[in-house]
Design a protein around this motif. Structure first.
Motif, PDB file in Angstrom:
ATOM      1  N   TYR A  26       0.823  -1.211   0.000  1.00  0.00           N
ATOM      2  CA  TYR A  26       0.000   0.000   0.000  1.00  0.00           C
ATOM      3  C   TYR A  26       0.861   1.268   0.000  1.00  0.00           C
ATOM      4  CZ  TYR A  26      -4.019  -3.019   0.790  1.00  0.00           C
ATOM      5  OH  TYR A  26      -4.984  -3.984   0.666  1.00  0.00           O
ATOM      6  N   MET A  27       1.967   1.234   0.731  1.00  0.00           N
ATOM      7  CA  MET A  27       2.866   2.396   0.695  1.00  0.00           C
ATOM      8  C   MET A  27       3.460   2.572  -0.702  1.00  0.00           C
ATOM      9  SD  MET A  27       4.886   2.596   4.301  1.00  0.00           S
ATOM     10  CE  MET A  27       4.734   0.971   5.001  1.00  0.00           C
ATOM     11  N   PHE A  28       3.871   1.470  -1.318  1.00  0.00           N
ATOM     12  CA  PHE A  28       4.428   1.540  -2.664  1.00  0.00           C
ATOM     13  C   PHE A  28       3.389   2.086  -3.641  1.00  0.00           C
ATOM     14  CE2 PHE A  28       5.361  -0.593  -6.784  1.00  0.00           C
ATOM     15  CZ  PHE A  28       6.526   0.090  -7.079  1.00  0.00           C
ATOM     16  N   ASP A  29       2.164   1.575  -3.559  1.00  0.00           N
ATOM     17  CA  ASP A  29       1.096   2.054  -4.456  1.00  0.00           C
ATOM     18  C   ASP A  29       0.850   3.546  -4.283  1.00  0.00           C
ATOM     19  OD1 ASP A  29       0.737  -0.522  -5.401  1.00  0.00           O
ATOM     20  OD2 ASP A  29      -1.039  -0.919  -4.171  1.00  0.00           O
ATOM     21  N   THR A  30       0.766   3.989  -3.041  1.00  0.00           N
ATOM     22  CA  THR A  30       0.496   5.403  -2.763  1.00  0.00           C
ATOM     23  C   THR A  30       1.632   6.286  -3.265  1.00  0.00           C
ATOM     24  OG1 THR A  30      -0.841   4.794  -0.848  1.00  0.00           O
ATOM     25  CG2 THR A  30      -0.050   7.068  -0.944  1.00  0.00           C
ATOM     26  N   GLY A  36       5.401   8.739  -8.930  1.00  0.00           N
ATOM     27  CA  GLY A  36       5.901   7.921 -10.031  1.00  0.00           C
ATOM     28  C   GLY A  36       6.616   6.692  -9.497  1.00  0.00           C
ATOM     29  N   GLU A  37       6.703   5.684 -10.348  1.00  0.00           N
ATOM     30  CA  GLU A  37       7.225   4.391  -9.921  1.00  0.00           C
ATOM     31  C   GLU A  37       8.693   4.419  -9.484  1.00  0.00           C
ATOM     32  OE1 GLU A  37       5.673   0.595 -11.477  1.00  0.00           O
ATOM     33  OE2 GLU A  37       7.609   0.615 -12.519  1.00  0.00           O
ATOM     34  N   GLU A  38       9.531   5.087 -10.245  1.00  0.00           N
ATOM     35  CA  GLU A  38      10.964   5.117  -9.925  1.00  0.00           C
ATOM     36  C   GLU A  38      11.216   5.749  -8.554  1.00  0.00           C
ATOM     37  OE1 GLU A  38      14.918   7.152 -11.787  1.00  0.00           O
ATOM     38  OE2 GLU A  38      13.535   6.194 -13.204  1.00  0.00           O
ATOM     39  N   LYS A  39      10.589   6.890  -8.298  1.00  0.00           N
ATOM     40  CA  LYS A  39      10.766   7.578  -7.019  1.00  0.00           C
ATOM     41  C   LYS A  39      10.149   6.765  -5.880  1.00  0.00           C
ATOM     42  CE  LYS A  39      12.374  11.189  -4.872  1.00  0.00           C
ATOM     43  NZ  LYS A  39      13.815  11.418  -4.796  1.00  0.00           N
ATOM     44  N   ALA A  40       9.012   6.122  -6.151  1.00  0.00           N
ATOM     45  CA  ALA A  40       8.367   5.283  -5.134  1.00  0.00           C
ATOM     46  C   ALA A  40       9.290   4.148  -4.712  1.00  0.00           C
ATOM     47  CB  ALA A  40       7.053   4.729  -5.669  1.00  0.00           C
ATOM     48  N   LEU A  41       9.900   3.484  -5.683  1.00  0.00           N
ATOM     49  CA  LEU A  41      10.810   2.387  -5.380  1.00  0.00           C
ATOM     50  C   LEU A  41      12.045   2.898  -4.638  1.00  0.00           C
ATOM     51  CD1 LEU A  41      11.241  -0.636  -5.659  1.00  0.00           C
ATOM     52  CD2 LEU A  41      12.269  -0.220  -7.895  1.00  0.00           C
ATOM     53  N   GLU A  42      12.573   4.018  -5.076  1.00  0.00           N
ATOM     54  CA  GLU A  42      13.745   4.611  -4.418  1.00  0.00           C
ATOM     55  C   GLU A  42      13.456   4.926  -2.942  1.00  0.00           C
ATOM     56  OE1 GLU A  42      15.909   8.943  -4.368  1.00  0.00           O
ATOM     57  OE2 GLU A  42      15.196   8.219  -6.318  1.00  0.00           O
ATOM     58  N   LEU A  43      12.332   5.576  -2.676  1.00  0.00           N
ATOM     59  CA  LEU A  43      11.992   5.943  -1.301  1.00  0.00           C
ATOM     60  C   LEU A  43      11.659   4.721  -0.451  1.00  0.00           C
ATOM     61  CD1 LEU A  43       9.887   9.163  -1.931  1.00  0.00           C
ATOM     62  CD2 LEU A  43      12.220   9.013  -1.014  1.00  0.00           C
ATOM     63  N   GLY A  44      10.957   3.770  -1.039  1.00  0.00           N
ATOM     64  CA  GLY A  44      10.645   2.545  -0.303  1.00  0.00           C
ATOM     65  C   GLY A  44      11.899   1.786   0.086  1.00  0.00           C
ATOM     66  N   ASP A 117       3.395 -10.352 -11.280  1.00  0.00           N
ATOM     67  CA  ASP A 117       4.798 -10.751 -11.093  1.00  0.00           C
ATOM     68  C   ASP A 117       5.717  -9.533 -11.087  1.00  0.00           C
ATOM     69  OD1 ASP A 117       4.277 -13.444 -10.864  1.00  0.00           O
ATOM     70  OD2 ASP A 117       5.050 -13.981 -12.844  1.00  0.00           O
ATOM     71  N   GLU A 118       5.412  -8.555 -11.940  1.00  0.00           N
ATOM     72  CA  GLU A 118       6.260  -7.362 -12.014  1.00  0.00           C
ATOM     73  C   GLU A 118       6.166  -6.552 -10.719  1.00  0.00           C
ATOM     74  OE1 GLU A 118       9.221  -5.033 -13.410  1.00  0.00           O
ATOM     75  OE2 GLU A 118       8.599  -6.998 -14.129  1.00  0.00           O
ATOM     76  N   ASP A 119       4.970  -6.425 -10.157  1.00  0.00           N
ATOM     77  CA  ASP A 119       4.835  -5.745  -8.869  1.00  0.00           C
ATOM     78  C   ASP A 119       5.539  -6.528  -7.760  1.00  0.00           C
ATOM     79  OD1 ASP A 119       3.568  -3.410  -9.584  1.00  0.00           O
ATOM     80  OD2 ASP A 119       1.704  -3.854  -8.514  1.00  0.00           O
ATOM     81  N   VAL A 120       5.407  -7.848  -7.766  1.00  0.00           N
ATOM     82  CA  VAL A 120       6.083  -8.664  -6.748  1.00  0.00           C
ATOM     83  C   VAL A 120       7.592  -8.474  -6.857  1.00  0.00           C
ATOM     84  CG1 VAL A 120       6.525 -11.019  -5.923  1.00  0.00           C
ATOM     85  CG2 VAL A 120       4.196 -10.336  -6.540  1.00  0.00           C
ATOM     86  N   ARG A 121       8.111  -8.418  -8.073  1.00  0.00           N
ATOM     87  CA  ARG A 121       9.551  -8.188  -8.266  1.00  0.00           C
ATOM     88  C   ARG A 121       9.969  -6.862  -7.629  1.00  0.00           C
ATOM     89  NH1 ARG A 121      12.962  -5.259 -11.230  1.00  0.00           N
ATOM     90  NH2 ARG A 121      11.324  -4.280 -12.458  1.00  0.00           N
ATOM     91  N   LYS A 122       9.189  -5.813  -7.891  1.00  0.00           N
ATOM     92  CA  LYS A 122       9.521  -4.490  -7.344  1.00  0.00           C
ATOM     93  C   LYS A 122       9.371  -4.474  -5.824  1.00  0.00           C
ATOM     94  CE  LYS A 122       8.226  -2.336 -11.635  1.00  0.00           C
ATOM     95  NZ  LYS A 122       7.072  -1.984 -12.413  1.00  0.00           N
ATOM     96  N   LEU A 123       8.336  -5.108  -5.318  1.00  0.00           N
ATOM     97  CA  LEU A 123       8.146  -5.161  -3.864  1.00  0.00           C
ATOM     98  C   LEU A 123       9.261  -5.973  -3.200  1.00  0.00           C
ATOM     99  CD1 LEU A 123       4.281  -5.559  -3.879  1.00  0.00           C
ATOM    100  CD2 LEU A 123       5.548  -3.630  -2.866  1.00  0.00           C
ATOM    101  N   CYS A 124       9.716  -7.031  -3.854  1.00  0.00           N
ATOM    102  CA  CYS A 124      10.853  -7.793  -3.322  1.00  0.00           C
ATOM    103  C   CYS A 124      12.115  -6.925  -3.273  1.00  0.00           C
ATOM    104  CB  CYS A 124      11.108  -9.040  -4.166  1.00  0.00           C
ATOM    105  SG  CYS A 124       9.952 -10.402  -3.898  1.00  0.00           S
ATOM    106  N   ARG A 125      12.324  -6.124  -4.309  1.00  0.00           N
ATOM    107  CA  ARG A 125      13.475  -5.200  -4.291  1.00  0.00           C
ATOM    108  C   ARG A 125      13.358  -4.222  -3.135  1.00  0.00           C
ATOM    109  NH1 ARG A 125      14.677  -1.781  -9.162  1.00  0.00           N
ATOM    110  NH2 ARG A 125      16.395  -1.170  -7.839  1.00  0.00           N
ATOM    111  N   MET A 126      12.153  -3.685  -2.955  1.00  0.00           N
ATOM    112  CA  MET A 126      11.941  -2.710  -1.888  1.00  0.00           C
ATOM    113  C   MET A 126      12.166  -3.357  -0.526  1.00  0.00           C
ATOM    114  SD  MET A 126       8.645  -0.248  -1.344  1.00  0.00           S
ATOM    115  CE  MET A 126       7.690  -1.104  -0.117  1.00  0.00           C
TER     116      MET A 126
END
Length: 165
Positions: A26-30, A36-44, A117-126
């Motif tokens: 939910y934090m990643f989605d918000t 944007g996705e890149e900044k969301a992943l960076e901050l997470g 799967d793509e979201d799971v990949r990003k969440l795993c990175r986070m």
């Protein structure tokens, strides 16, 4: 890693991991909607790494080079680790500690939530940034990898001696 918990305790532990997984998602989605996705992943990843840095202080006595001691302390500190993560120590010598997790309750929760799967990949990175924080704060060099679509299991932790070793 002796597994001693009863089924009710394991169920409660899985539910706690599922709540943690949902919080990450939910934090990643918000953040993704707002920044944007890149900044969301960076901050997470930044926030999760900080959590790992706090945890890493517990393992500082093993840094920068006691990989066997680190292995025992790290795996011994995972509650019901065998059941929840199914770790396989693939290597542990003076040059590298490699632990492969055949399962992950966070990844399983994201999949049960119906995440792509793509979201799971990003969440795993986070979420996996916790390991970078933990092992570097303990004085080691971290070179692990998180899960990617098409792979079985989950993360592969690779810990190398720190620069002062």
């Amino acid at each position: 890693m002796a597994d001693k918990a009863d089924d009710n305790t394991i169920n409660l532990l899985r539910r706690a991991f599922a709540m943690r997984a949902a919080a990450y998602a939910y934090m990643f989605d918000t953040l993704r909607e707002e920044l944007g996705e890149e900044k969301a992943l960076e901050l997470g990843m930044k926030a999760t790494r900080r959590m790992g840095e706090d945890m890493g202080r517990n393992f500082k006595d093993y840094g920068p080079g006691d990989l066997n001691g680190l292995k025992d302390a790290f795996l011994g500190g995972i509650i019901e680790g065998e059941r929840m993560f199914s770790p396989e120590v693939r290597r542990c010598d003076g040059e590298e500690l490699e632990i492969y997790f055949h399962r992950c309750p966070l990844k399983e929760a994201w999949q049960e939530m119906g995440r792509s799967d793509e979201d799971v990949r990003k969440l795993c990175r986070m979420a996996g940034a916790i390991d970078t924080g933990l092992f570097t704060a303990a004085g080691f060099t971290f070179a692990g990898e998180t899960w990617k679509p098409g792979e079985s299991g989950c993360c592969r932790l690779r810990v190398l001696p720190g620069t002062a070793a």
